[in-house]
Design a protein around this motif. Structure first.
Motif, mmCIF file in Angstrom:
data_model
loop_
_atom_site.group_PDB
_atom_site.id
_atom_site.type_symbol
_atom_site.label_atom_id
_atom_site.label_comp_id
_atom_site.label_asym_id
_atom_site.label_seq_id
_atom_site.Cartn_x
_atom_site.Cartn_y
_atom_site.Cartn_z
ATOM 1 N N UNK A 190 0.831 -1.211 0.000
ATOM 2 C CA UNK A 190 0.000 0.000 0.000
ATOM 3 C C UNK A 190 0.864 1.259 0.000
ATOM 4 N N UNK A 191 1.947 1.229 0.756
ATOM 5 C CA UNK A 191 2.870 2.371 0.755
ATOM 6 C C UNK A 191 3.559 2.501 -0.609
ATOM 7 N N UNK A 192 3.941 1.377 -1.168
ATOM 8 C CA UNK A 192 4.675 1.371 -2.439
ATOM 9 C C UNK A 192 3.856 1.979 -3.570
ATOM 10 N N UNK A 193 2.562 1.675 -3.614
ATOM 11 C CA UNK A 193 1.728 2.189 -4.711
ATOM 12 C C UNK A 193 1.053 3.507 -4.348
ATOM 13 N N UNK A 194 1.367 4.031 -3.156
ATOM 14 C CA UNK A 194 0.893 5.359 -2.785
ATOM 15 C C UNK A 194 -0.542 5.438 -2.307
ATOM 16 N N UNK A 195 -1.059 4.343 -1.733
ATOM 17 C CA UNK A 195 -2.460 4.357 -1.273
ATOM 18 C C UNK A 195 -2.575 4.004 0.210
ATOM 19 N N UNK A 196 -1.469 4.097 0.950
ATOM 20 C CA UNK A 196 -1.485 3.682 2.357
ATOM 21 C C UNK A 196 -2.524 4.438 3.170
ATOM 22 N N UNK A 197 -2.787 5.698 2.800
ATOM 23 C CA UNK A 197 -3.758 6.489 3.549
ATOM 24 C C UNK A 197 -5.196 6.110 3.220
ATOM 25 N N UNK A 198 -5.369 5.243 2.206
ATOM 26 C CA UNK A 198 -6.728 4.827 1.814
ATOM 27 C C UNK A 198 -6.959 3.326 1.987
#
Length: 312
Positions: A190-198
């Protein structure tokens, strides 16, 4: 368990048999029943033989697909099925897989899962997202597209495909219900693809907490590599939430109309397109719930009682 699979039936038998003998002497049993094919089935077979009783065994999915892919597991499965007075499977597709493994197809009865229809039902959407956000500390806006995945956090369930798809769904939030060995790697993805906050990890939850989560979602997305007939599919549909799932196990026995959702390939693109299709074409919750009217604990219990009467 990750290790010792070959020995588990014998270990279960050794642990259970003394108690089974004691209880049978106090009040005789009519039959022995195993609700999972391996390692429970071979253990039930051993206990039944010792007590001179018939036994029944039920297949649920991974107990056939995982253990049947191993020579010792396949041998144990076939011996158990041959000796059993009755064999159950959670869906027609799994029964066919069992027959391909070498079991007698005419000996297998399909027994669909039950459902607590008082608990799993469509809930009023007014204010549901707000209450859900407050309960779990999630910044849910009224405009957010809520997606939910219910299942153990393991590779087979395919949460990684949903997380990757989220990168192209800027207004979507993903609620992951379940626990498992892949949580750390999924958080990293999730962090790698830039969606960790979602992506929100809710952990394992009591069944009573699932209906508001499912009812608030536009789709329950579960791109599994294999299944029998997943309870999560039925529970989501009963809450009025369509499903986006792969063609695994009994998927085609559940998604029998467009109202139930879509079956997609197990790729990131296909999962994203399935979510888009469901989002663009919302289904009335009551129409979605009607697709699983045949699933109930009443029907499940009646079918199981008839099966036991036939084999005991």
């Amino acid at each position: 368990p990750k290790f010792g699979g070959r020995f588990n039936p014998g270990l279960i038998t050794r642990a259970v048999l003394p108690l089974a003998r004691e209880l049978h002497a106090q009040q005789p049993f009519d039959l022995v029943d195993a609700q999972f094919f391996y390692p429970d089935g071979p253990a039930a077979m051993a206990v039944a033989r010792d007590l001179g009783l018939p036994f029944s065994v039920k297949a649920r999915g991974a107990d056939i697909h995982y253990w049947g892919a191993r020579a010792y597991g396949r041998d144990a499965l076939l011996e158990t099925a041959d000796a059993a007075a009755g064999v159950l499977a959670v869906c027609e597709t799994l029964a066919d897989d069992m027959a391909e493994l070498g079991m007698a197809r005419d000996k297998i009865t399909v027994h669909y899962t039950g459902l607590d229809r008082d608990l799993f039902r469509p809930m009023d959407h007014v204010g549901l997202k707000k209450r859900l956000g407050e309960s779990f500390g999630i910044p849910l806006a009224a405009s957010d597209t809520v997606l939910v995945t219910v299942g153990a956090l393991i590779e087979r369930k395919g949460q990684a495909f949903v997380i990757k798809a989220l990168a192209d769904l800027p207004n979507a939030r993903l609620l992951l219900v379940g626990a498992g060995a892949d949580e750390t790697s999924l958080r990293g993805l999730a962090r790698q693809v830039g969606v960790a906050d979602r992506v929100h990890f809710l952990g394992s939850l009591e069944p009573a907490l699932l209906p508001p989560i499912l009812s608030a979602a536009v789709a329950m997305v579960l791109p599994s590599a294999s299944e029998g007939l997943a309870n999560a599919w039925i529970e989501a549909l009963a809450c009025g939430t369509p499903i986006v799932i792969t063609d695994a196990g009994g998927a085609r026995e559940v998604v029998t109309s467009p109202a139930a959702g879509v079956i997609v390939a197990r790729t990131c693109r296909a999962v994203r397109e399935g979510i888009d299709e469901v989002t663009r074409n919302p289904r009335p919750p009551q129409m979605v719930a009607a697709t699983v009217e045949r699933f109930s604990w009443t029907a499940n219990a009646a079918a199981l009682a008839a099966h036991y009467d036939a084999v005991a």
